[in-house]
Design a protein around this motif. Structure first.
Motif, PDB file in Angstrom:
ATOM      1  N   GLY A 135       0.803  -1.410   0.160  1.00 14.91           N
ATOM      2  CA  GLY A 135       0.036   0.027  -0.071  1.00 14.91           C
ATOM      3  C   GLY A 135       0.787   1.123   0.067  1.00 14.91           C
ATOM      4  N   PHE A 136       0.351   2.535   0.491  1.00 17.02           N
ATOM      5  CA  PHE A 136       1.028   3.627   0.678  1.00 17.02           C
ATOM      6  C   PHE A 136       2.196   3.462   1.666  1.00 17.02           C
ATOM      7  N   PRO A 137       2.972   4.620   1.941  1.00 18.27           N
ATOM      8  CA  PRO A 137       3.668   4.547   3.137  1.00 18.27           C
ATOM      9  C   PRO A 137       3.040   4.690   4.410  1.00 18.27           C
ATOM     10  N   SER A 138       3.809   3.869   5.316  1.00 19.67           N
ATOM     11  CA  SER A 138       2.937   3.675   6.453  1.00 19.67           C
ATOM     12  C   SER A 138       2.641   4.697   7.294  1.00 19.67           C
ATOM     13  N   GLN A 139       1.420   4.661   7.991  1.00 21.73           N
ATOM     14  CA  GLN A 139       0.963   5.639   9.019  1.00 21.73           C
ATOM     15  C   GLN A 139       2.489   6.264   9.885  1.00 21.73           C
ATOM     16  N   ALA A 140       2.939   5.266  10.636  1.00 16.79           N
ATOM     17  CA  ALA A 140       4.336   5.399  11.409  1.00 16.79           C
ATOM     18  C   ALA A 140       5.245   6.432  10.677  1.00 16.79           C
ATOM     19  N   PHE A 141       5.227   6.019   9.398  1.00 11.84           N
ATOM     20  CA  PHE A 141       6.362   6.699   8.620  1.00 11.84           C
ATOM     21  C   PHE A 141       5.611   8.235   8.520  1.00 11.84           C
ATOM     22  N   LEU A 142       4.682   8.432   8.119  1.00 11.78           N
ATOM     23  CA  LEU A 142       4.008   9.790   7.744  1.00 11.78           C
ATOM     24  C   LEU A 142       4.137  10.492   9.078  1.00 11.78           C
ATOM     25  N   ARG A 143       3.771   9.705  10.064  1.00 12.04           N
ATOM     26  CA  ARG A 143       3.717  10.589  11.226  1.00 12.04           C
ATOM     27  C   ARG A 143       5.121  11.049  11.586  1.00 12.04           C
ATOM     28  N   ALA A 144       6.023  10.499  11.543  1.00 14.32           N
ATOM     29  CA  ALA A 144       7.551  10.687  11.765  1.00 14.32           C
ATOM     30  C   ALA A 144       7.839  11.847  10.888  1.00 14.32           C
ATOM     31  N   LEU A 145       7.188  11.848   9.688  1.00 15.45           N
ATOM     32  CA  LEU A 145       7.634  13.212   8.833  1.00 15.45           C
ATOM     33  C   LEU A 145       7.094  14.445   9.322  1.00 15.45           C
ATOM     34  N   ASP A 146       5.720  14.190   9.800  1.00 15.65           N
ATOM     35  CA  ASP A 146       4.943  15.535  10.272  1.00 15.65           C
ATOM     36  C   ASP A 146       3.583  14.832  10.836  1.00 15.65           C
ATOM     37  N   ALA A 147       3.499  14.897  12.029  1.00 15.96           N
ATOM     38  CA  ALA A 147       2.315  14.428  12.645  1.00 15.96           C
ATOM     39  C   ALA A 147       1.002  14.682  12.013  1.00 15.96           C
ATOM     40  N   ARG A 148       1.014  16.076  11.372  1.00 15.23           N
ATOM     41  CA  ARG A 148      -0.140  16.242  10.706  1.00 15.23           C
ATOM     42  C   ARG A 148      -0.487  15.655   9.429  1.00 15.23           C
ATOM     43  N   LEU A 149       0.573  14.646   8.989  1.00 23.87           N
ATOM     44  CA  LEU A 149       0.385  14.017   7.957  1.00 23.87           C
ATOM     45  C   LEU A 149      -0.089  12.540   8.023  1.00 23.87           C
ATOM     46  N   SER A 150      -0.375  12.090   9.243  1.00 25.91           N
ATOM     47  CA  SER A 150      -0.344  10.829   9.577  1.00 25.91           C
ATOM     48  C   SER A 150      -1.371  10.110   8.854  1.00 25.91           C
ATOM     49  N   SER A 151      -2.678  10.853   8.477  1.00 20.32           N
ATOM     50  CA  SER A 151      -3.687   9.993   8.122  1.00 20.32           C
ATOM     51  C   SER A 151      -3.830  10.355   6.596  1.00 20.32           C
ATOM     52  N   LEU A 152      -2.908  11.019   6.144  1.00 17.91           N
ATOM     53  CA  LEU A 152      -2.906  11.324   4.541  1.00 17.91           C
ATOM     54  C   LEU A 152      -3.225  10.310   3.620  1.00 17.91           C
ATOM     55  N   ALA A 153      -2.668   8.965   4.006  1.00 18.95           N
ATOM     56  CA  ALA A 153      -2.916   7.819   3.017  1.00 18.95           C
ATOM     57  C   ALA A 153      -4.149   7.257   3.288  1.00 18.95           C
ATOM     58  N   ASP A 154      -4.665   7.248   4.750  1.00 23.26           N
ATOM     59  CA  ASP A 154      -5.921   6.598   4.832  1.00 23.26           C
ATOM     60  C   ASP A 154      -6.917   7.377   4.555  1.00 23.26           C
ATOM     61  N   GLU A 155      -6.908   8.767   4.726  1.00 24.13           N
ATOM     62  CA  GLU A 155      -7.966   9.421   4.072  1.00 24.13           C
ATOM     63  C   GLU A 155      -7.919  10.234   3.097  1.00 24.13           C
ATOM     64  N   LYS A 156      -6.831  11.150   2.687  1.00 25.62           N
ATOM     65  CA  LYS A 156      -6.836  11.742   1.724  1.00 25.62           C
ATOM     66  C   LYS A 156      -6.467  11.135   0.437  1.00 25.62           C
ATOM     67  N   LEU A 157      -5.710   9.819   0.491  1.00 26.74           N
ATOM     68  CA  LEU A 157      -5.558   9.231  -0.624  1.00 26.74           C
ATOM     69  C   LEU A 157      -6.399   7.940  -0.816  1.00 26.74           C
ATOM     70  N   ARG A 158      -7.399   7.972   0.078  1.00 23.80           N
ATOM     71  CA  ARG A 158      -8.304   6.952   0.073  1.00 23.80           C
ATOM     72  C   ARG A 158      -8.909   6.323  -1.326  1.00 23.80           C
ATOM     73  N   GLY A 159      -9.369   5.302  -1.440  1.00 23.18           N
ATOM     74  CA  GLY A 159     -10.068   4.803  -2.522  1.00 23.18           C
ATOM     75  C   GLY A 159      -9.568   3.638  -3.208  1.00 23.18           C
ATOM     76  N   PRO A 160     -10.327   2.762  -3.928  1.00 27.52           N
ATOM     77  CA  PRO A 160      -9.813   1.422  -4.414  1.00 27.52           C
ATOM     78  C   PRO A 160      -8.684   2.049  -5.527  1.00 27.52           C
ATOM     79  N   VAL A 161      -7.549   1.147  -5.463  1.00 29.08           N
ATOM     80  CA  VAL A 161      -6.531   1.474  -6.479  1.00 29.08           C
ATOM     81  C   VAL A 161      -6.804   0.109  -7.409  1.00 29.08           C
ATOM     82  N   VAL A 162      -7.093   0.506  -8.683  1.00 26.03           N
ATOM     83  CA  VAL A 162      -7.588  -0.512  -9.666  1.00 26.03           C
ATOM     84  C   VAL A 162      -6.321  -0.809 -10.599  1.00 26.03           C
TER      85      VAL A 162
END
Ligand SMILES: Nc1ncnc2c1ncn2[C@@H]1O[C@H](COP(=O)(O)OP(=O)(O)O)[C@@H](O)[C@H]1O
Ligand SMILES: O=C(CO)[C@@H](O)[C@@H](O)COP(=O)(O)O
Length: 558
Positions: free
Chosen positions: A215-242
């Motif tokens: 999948g996308f980079p992990s929540q842990a990595f995104l959080r370590a980058l910037d706490a505000r980014l932690s849900s980027l993949a789960d929320e703002k990049l959500r949707g089926p990858v086809v």
């Protein structure tokens, strides 16, 4: 049974082109280009005039819909085709060309509240202002040993989704906060046609750092980058990858009416422009490097092995043709460098003589430069007018020409620029081969091979390899149409796989470009010098290009 067609729509940097293709023969029946009304927005926002900083490149999403509404009915009209004759539509797009959307899927820049904020607009692939974010991502991913990094040659480009989204968060947190989803323009246009939220495995894989299993980079990595980014993949990049080749959905009533097509027509999952050109050049098996040569050049290769090496901008399993690892590398400017020279640097007398001879400035320079032998201009250039995307992956690098004298002529410089891009391509070929991925054959496609024979001869001479050229002049649109035919499927008169579609619809020209042995010898010497210069300016031998950029940026911030 009457003829069956597929439509491919190629969203380039400056315009969108629809191509109507006969599925049975691959014949390109009609094509129509709609230039983007707002073009590339790199100085000021339309309407408000808000000024943009260096390295920005935006687009207007309304321009993409205009292409559907203008180019599609026009190709039907030109061909005298009926809506029922069209069984599938595919689109290809530049990437990562991304935009923030609100909850209704509306691009924020189209809403009065956000339209004066540059971060609300579509960030075009060549928006290079997120280099700081890209560098920090690379540093942290390296420190943490993140597995994804190796798949991108050890460095993400500032062009990719993650740096661009993080730049929005850093510079416009309110825009980020209000963004329900970030979306590739390719996926957004498919969503406009079908009403379906579907992300392409191609755009997500190459540009979104998405992996089939991880999948996308992990929540842990995104959080370590910037706490505000932690849900980027789960929320703002959500949707089926086809996966590529799948049907994203069917044309809605409203869009069918706007495009002059039948509601329910199959719409393929979107694909990156360069990647669409691979099957459209007839390449569906390993070892054949496809050079998609236009504004920029992308280098694509299939392999049955996954290796990681510097210079590979991305490797994605099933990323181009199912069953293979698809590799991508690229040069961020190629045709754009020649355009820069013609528009910004060629002297008036060149333009005048070209006009008197009744030819374009490129053609005039090509003709004059053809009589200069390799090495005779005494010049050597580095092809970094828009940064370096492979091997160094650094948008802060800039162009260099050495060897200028009072005798230097415009055609000498033009030739040096053509050669510089060929050297850049050779360094990418060497990155593949030294990384353990065989390059057995070269195929060229895109706008440039048809326009500039000297350029193609130089590429054959610099690489020392024969180059085959795709038959189509609209390779990306043809590839998109092929995916449209696959989305429709064999039962509807299309195909069940892109391999089948390629065997029927794609071909190369008989004429090839063969290396000239004497030229190869001289270019071997010049390539050695190119490599010296490349490492000196690009690998911290001398950081002068970065210092110059820092001084320049000081003015922009003042
Ligand atoms: N005769 C020519 N020689 C070299 N470059 C050219 C010539 N004609 C156009 N170009 C350049 O080719 C690029 C356009 O390539 P094309 O493949 O049509 O577009 P895109 O890459 O946007 O799909 C532009 O950068 C343009 O300046
Ligand atoms: O980055 C990619 C593909 O990965 C391209 O979309 C980008 O280089 C733009 O391509 P063009 O040269 O405009 O066709």
């Amino acid at each position: 049974m009457g003829k069956k067609y597929a439509i491919g729509i190629d969203y380039g940097t400056e315009s969108g082109r629809a191509l109507l293709v006969d599925i049975e023969t691959g014949a390109e029946v009609a094509t129509y280009v709609t230039p983007y009304t707002h073009g590339v927005i790199d100085e000021a926002l339309p309407g408000s005039g808000v000024k943009l900083e260096h390295d920005w490149a935006l687009q207007h999403p309304g321009d993409y819909l205009d292409v559907l509404k203008q180019s599609v009915p026009e190709v039907l009209r030109m061909a005298g085709a009926q809506p029922d004759d069209v069984i599938g539509i595919g689109i290809d797009f530049t990437a990562c060309t991304m935009m923030p959307l609100d909850r209704d899927g509306m691009p924020l820049c189209l809403l009065p509240r956000w339209r004066d904020n540059p971060h609300a607009w579509v960030k075009l692939w060549k928006h290079h202002a997120a280099q700081d974010e890209a560098s920090r991502i690379n540093e942290l991913a390296g420190e943490r040993g993140e597995a994804f990094l190796a798949r991108y040659g050890g460095k993400l480009s500032s062009e990719w989704m993650l740096p661009k989204a993080w730049q929005i968060l850093n510079e416009a947190p309110d825009v980020y906060e209000h963004t329900d989803m970030f979306m590739e323009a390719a996926d957004w246009v498919v969503m406009q046609m079908t009403g379906q939220l579907v992300r392409s495995s191609c755009t997500a894989g190459y540009k979104g750092t998405w992996h089939k299993r991880d999948g996308f980079p992990s929540q842990a990595f995104l959080r370590a980058l910037d706490a505000r980014l932690s849900s980027l993949a789960d929320e703002k990049l959500r949707g089926p990858v086809v996966p590529l080749g799948a049907k994203a959905g069917e044309l809605s009533e409203a869009m069918a009416a706007a495009m002059g097509l039948r509601p329910g027509t199959a719409v393929a999952v979107g694909i990156i422009d360069a990647h669409a050109m691979v099957p459209a050049s007839g390449v569906v098996s390993p070892g054949k490097l496809v050079l998609a040569m236009g504004t920029s050049t992308c280098h694509m290769l299939l392999s049955d092995r996954e290796v990681h090496a510097e210079g590979i901008a991305g490797v994605v399993e099933d990323g181009i043709v199912a069953g293979y690892y698809g590799y991508e590398a690229g040069q961020s400017a190629v045709g754009d460098i020649f355009a820069w020279y013609v528009e910004e640097a060629a002297p008036a007398y060149v333009k005048q003589q070209a006009a008197e001879a009744g030819v374009g400035v490129h053609e005039w320079l090509e003709r004059e430069a053809s009589s200069v032998r390799p090495g005779e201009n005494g010049l050597l250039a580095l092809d970094w007018w828009n940064g370096n995307r492979s091997v160094l992956m650094d948008a802060d690098l800039s162009g260099v020409i050495v060897g200028l004298t009072l005798q230097t002529k415009p055609e000498h410089i033009y030739r040096a620029l053509l050669e510089a891009t060929a050297f850049g391509t050779r360094s990418i070929i060497e990155a593949f081969t030294s990384g353990g991925i065989a390059v057995d054959e070269l195929y060229a496609c895109g706008g440039l091979p048809q326009r500039n024979r000297l350029l193609m001869q130089i590429y054959a001479d610099v690489t020392g390899r024969e180059i085959k050229v795709a038959n189509s002049t609209q390779t990306a649109a043809l590839g998109a149409a092929m995916f449209g035919a696959v989305a429709a499927g064999a039962e509807a008169g299309g195909f069940d796989s892109i391999v089948e579609a390629a065997s029927r619809m794609a071909r190369v020209r008989e004429e090839t470009f063969k290396p000239i042995p004497e030229h190869v010898q001289v270019y071997d010497l010049l390539y050695r010098e190119y490599t010296e210069l490349h490492d000196y300016f690009g690998r911290s031998g001398n950081d002068v290009l970065k210092r110059l950029k820092a001084i320049k940026s000081g003015y922009a911030q003042a």
